[in-house]
Design an enzyme around this catalytic site. Structure first.
Site, PDB file in Angstrom:
ATOM      1  N   HIS A  61       0.876  -1.338   0.007  1.00 51.60           N
ATOM      2  CA  HIS A  61       0.114  -0.152   0.054  1.00 51.60           C
ATOM      3  C   HIS A  61       0.926   1.226   0.008  1.00 51.60           C
ATOM      4  O   HIS A  61       1.437   1.745   1.180  1.00 51.60           O
ATOM      5  CB  HIS A  61      -0.937  -0.103   1.342  1.00 51.60           C
ATOM      6  CG  HIS A  61      -1.784   1.008   1.175  1.00 51.60           C
ATOM      7  ND1 HIS A  61      -3.163   0.841   1.907  1.00 51.60           N
ATOM      8  CD2 HIS A  61      -1.908   2.295   0.636  1.00 51.60           C
ATOM      9  CE1 HIS A  61      -3.888   2.205   1.726  1.00 51.60           C
ATOM     10  NE2 HIS A  61      -3.084   2.853   1.168  1.00 51.60           N
ATOM     11  N   HIS A  71       1.720   5.105  -2.362  1.00 46.63           N
ATOM     12  CA  HIS A  71       1.118   6.070  -3.510  1.00 46.63           C
ATOM     13  C   HIS A  71       2.334   6.879  -4.170  1.00 46.63           C
ATOM     14  O   HIS A  71       2.085   7.472  -5.175  1.00 46.63           O
ATOM     15  CB  HIS A  71       0.217   7.008  -2.909  1.00 46.63           C
ATOM     16  CG  HIS A  71      -0.887   6.340  -2.243  1.00 46.63           C
ATOM     17  ND1 HIS A  71      -2.212   5.922  -3.166  1.00 46.63           N
ATOM     18  CD2 HIS A  71      -1.342   6.155  -0.825  1.00 46.63           C
ATOM     19  CE1 HIS A  71      -2.998   5.372  -2.009  1.00 46.63           C
ATOM     20  NE2 HIS A  71      -2.543   5.577  -0.891  1.00 46.63           N
ATOM     21  N   ALA A 121      -9.628   5.816   8.756  1.00 52.21           N
ATOM     22  CA  ALA A 121     -10.733   5.695   8.074  1.00 52.21           C
ATOM     23  C   ALA A 121     -11.581   4.503   8.189  1.00 52.21           C
ATOM     24  O   ALA A 121     -12.155   3.949   7.216  1.00 52.21           O
ATOM     25  CB  ALA A 121     -10.308   5.610   6.328  1.00 52.21           C
ATOM     26  N   GLY A 133       3.376   6.284  14.223  1.00 57.62           N
ATOM     27  CA  GLY A 133       3.526   6.713  15.350  1.00 57.62           C
ATOM     28  C   GLY A 133       2.507   7.925  15.216  1.00 57.62           C
ATOM     29  O   GLY A 133       2.265   8.633  16.293  1.00 57.62           O
ATOM     30  N   ILE A 134       2.037   8.478  13.903  1.00 56.42           N
ATOM     31  CA  ILE A 134       1.209   9.446  13.775  1.00 56.42           C
ATOM     32  C   ILE A 134      -0.255   9.037  13.445  1.00 56.42           C
ATOM     33  O   ILE A 134      -1.001   9.532  13.872  1.00 56.42           O
ATOM     34  CB  ILE A 134       1.712  10.356  12.531  1.00 56.42           C
ATOM     35  CG1 ILE A 134       3.155  11.061  12.716  1.00 56.42           C
ATOM     36  CG2 ILE A 134       0.721  11.435  12.120  1.00 56.42           C
ATOM     37  CD1 ILE A 134       3.752  11.376  11.762  1.00 56.42           C
ATOM     38  N   ASP A 139       1.724   3.511   3.114  1.00 56.34           N
ATOM     39  CA  ASP A 139       0.657   4.530   2.670  1.00 56.34           C
ATOM     40  C   ASP A 139       1.447   5.836   2.110  1.00 56.34           C
ATOM     41  O   ASP A 139       0.845   6.807   2.356  1.00 56.34           O
ATOM     42  CB  ASP A 139      -0.419   4.811   3.743  1.00 56.34           C
ATOM     43  CG  ASP A 139      -1.580   5.435   3.331  1.00 56.34           C
ATOM     44  OD1 ASP A 139      -1.874   5.389   2.002  1.00 56.34           O
ATOM     45  OD2 ASP A 139      -2.514   5.558   3.899  1.00 56.34           O
ATOM     46  N   ALA A 191      -3.346  12.767   5.160  1.00 57.44           N
ATOM     47  CA  ALA A 191      -3.505  12.365   3.816  1.00 57.44           C
ATOM     48  C   ALA A 191      -2.207  11.760   3.431  1.00 57.44           C
ATOM     49  O   ALA A 191      -1.248  12.043   2.958  1.00 57.44           O
ATOM     50  CB  ALA A 191      -3.552  13.407   2.944  1.00 57.44           C
ATOM     51  N   GLY A 192      -2.197  10.102   3.881  1.00 60.79           N
ATOM     52  CA  GLY A 192      -1.050   9.345   3.451  1.00 60.79           C
ATOM     53  C   GLY A 192       0.122   9.681   4.396  1.00 60.79           C
ATOM     54  O   GLY A 192      -0.077  10.463   5.459  1.00 60.79           O
TER      55      GLY A 192
HETATM   56 ZN   LIG Z   1      -3.696   4.822   0.999  1.00 57.22          ZN
END
Ligand SMILES: [Zn+2]
Length: 391
Positions: free
Chosen positions: A62, A64, A232, A261-262, A286, A319-320
């Site tokens: 996963h 991007h 999500a 950790g975030i 991610d 966002a990622g």
């Molecule tokens: Zn993603």
């Protein structure tokens, strides 16, 4: 060419072999033995990594982008640069992941990614150029996602799941869709889950507000994985467990976690690791194009993302990430008090098994690809060897 590698120990990763000999010929592992019971073959080059650890190369199912490149925008000719960047963080194989975009933009991205995957298959045979991670298949993260749990995916571009739309993606990607994230509560989702599973796509439930019964139905229809667990996703309620009750409790599912950790606080990462265990926890990044780049504004598919001090946001939502997989492995040794061997497993064998590649990837075994990492005892990447090259 025959090469024999040695170091202080080797993780297969289910077992630890002290004083190993790892023999490689034509990019594949031909034998693994212990130095105590085996002579170094006289006709092979011996490469000694001293007190380092040999471990399978990492697989990221996963991601991007990275090194300034977004996988939905990048030209196939740019993908080797991304592969080289990933290899510096121990990644040998990855699954470029789409985000929700218009159907036309998604199909155009899938065609480009299919081109890149097929180009790398051809290049792999010629065995030239710098060491780089290989794109192995596509992860379709949108557009079959819940409005309520969409994160930063654009709301106007989310689409109800249908086999027709899935078929359009499948054709554009020329069958290279390996994974699909879907919210199982959407009308039509169960039929698409069953059809994707029938085509050996790893169906991953996520970006979802499903109750537990719906999540169970999805698993019964063929879902076998969960996308960035906790993020999500409808939160866990002890009287109304929802999708997380299913993800954490059902051994038929492997599950992803973003261990930066975030995205998930370290104590909850620890709970997750206990729930899914060393066989089913899967580390992912991610990561977005900003990974390995300075703070600033970057693209994630059609979404603009601001990156500051390691946190990626778009209109205030995460966002990622800019996480790298080697860092995720080290974090898990700290957050979960896992051994380096078990943490490595969550970034190698477990993702390989999830996507159905466990025979020759994500493991160090006779006949497997000679893709491996040379790590320090604390999990820093010293070198990444791909198909026996790069030492
Ligand atoms: Zn993603």
């Amino acid at each position: 060419m025959k090469t024999t590698f040695t170091a202080s120990c080797l993780y297969t990763p289910t077992e630890e072999i002290p004083h190993p000999l790892l023999m490689v010929e034509d990019g594949r592992i031909t034998e693994i033995a212990s130095r105590s019971g085996k002579e170094v073959p006289g006709n092979a080059v011996l490469v000694d990594f001293g007190d380092a650890v040999l471990a399978p190369g990492f697989l990221d199912i996963h991601m991007h982008g990275g090194a300034g490149l977004d996988v939905m925008q990048a030209a196939p000719s740019d993908m080797p640069r991304l592969g080289q960047f990933l290899a510096t963080h121990g990644v040998v194989g990855y699954f470029p992941t789409t985000v929700t975009a218009s159907l036309d933009a998604t199909c155009a991205a899938l065609e480009r990614l299919a081109d890149a995957i097929e180009a790398e298959e051809t290049r792999g045979a010629t065995n030239g150029g710098p060491v780089q991670a290989q794109a192995l298949g596509i992860h379709l993260e949108g557009p079959f996602l819940s409005h309520k749990r969409r994160g930063v995916h654009p709301p106007d571009l989310l689409v109800a799941p249908t086999v027709e739309v899935f078929e359009r993606f499948w054709q554009a990607a020329r069958g290279h869709v390996s994974m699909m994230t879907i919210a199982p509560e959407l009308p039509g989702a169960m039929e698409v889950i069953a059809e994707a599973a029938r085509r050996h796509v790893l169906v991953s439930i996520g970006h979802s507000d499903a109750d537990m019964a719906t999540a169970q139905n999805a698993v019964n229809a063929g879902a076998r994985h969960a996308t960035h667990t906790f993020n999500a996703m409808r939160p866990l309620d002890h009287r109304d467990p929802g999708i997380l009750g299913e993800v954490l409790g059902d051994d038929r599912l492997s599950a992803e976690i973003i261990a930066d950790g975030i995205h998930v606080s370290p104590p909850v990462v620890k709970l997750f690791l206990r729930a899914k265990g060393i066989e089913r926890a899967v580390l992912i990044t991610d990561s977005i194009s900003a990974t390995g780049m300075p703070d600033g504004r970057y693209q994630l598919g059609p979404i603009q993302v601001d990156v500051k001090d390691g946190t990626c946001t778009s209109n205030g939502s995460l966002a990622g990430s800019v996480l790298t997989l080697d860092r995720a492995v080290r974090n898990v040794t700290q957050f979960g008090c896992w051994s380096l061997k078990d943490a490595v497993r969550a970034a190698t064998l477990n993702p390989a098994r999830a996507v159905g590649l466990s025979g020759n990837r994500g493991v160090l075994a006779c006949g497997a690809e000679a893709d491996f990492n040379v790590l320090t005892r604390t999990g820093e990447v010293v070198k990444t060897i791909v198909r026996g090259r790069g030492f």
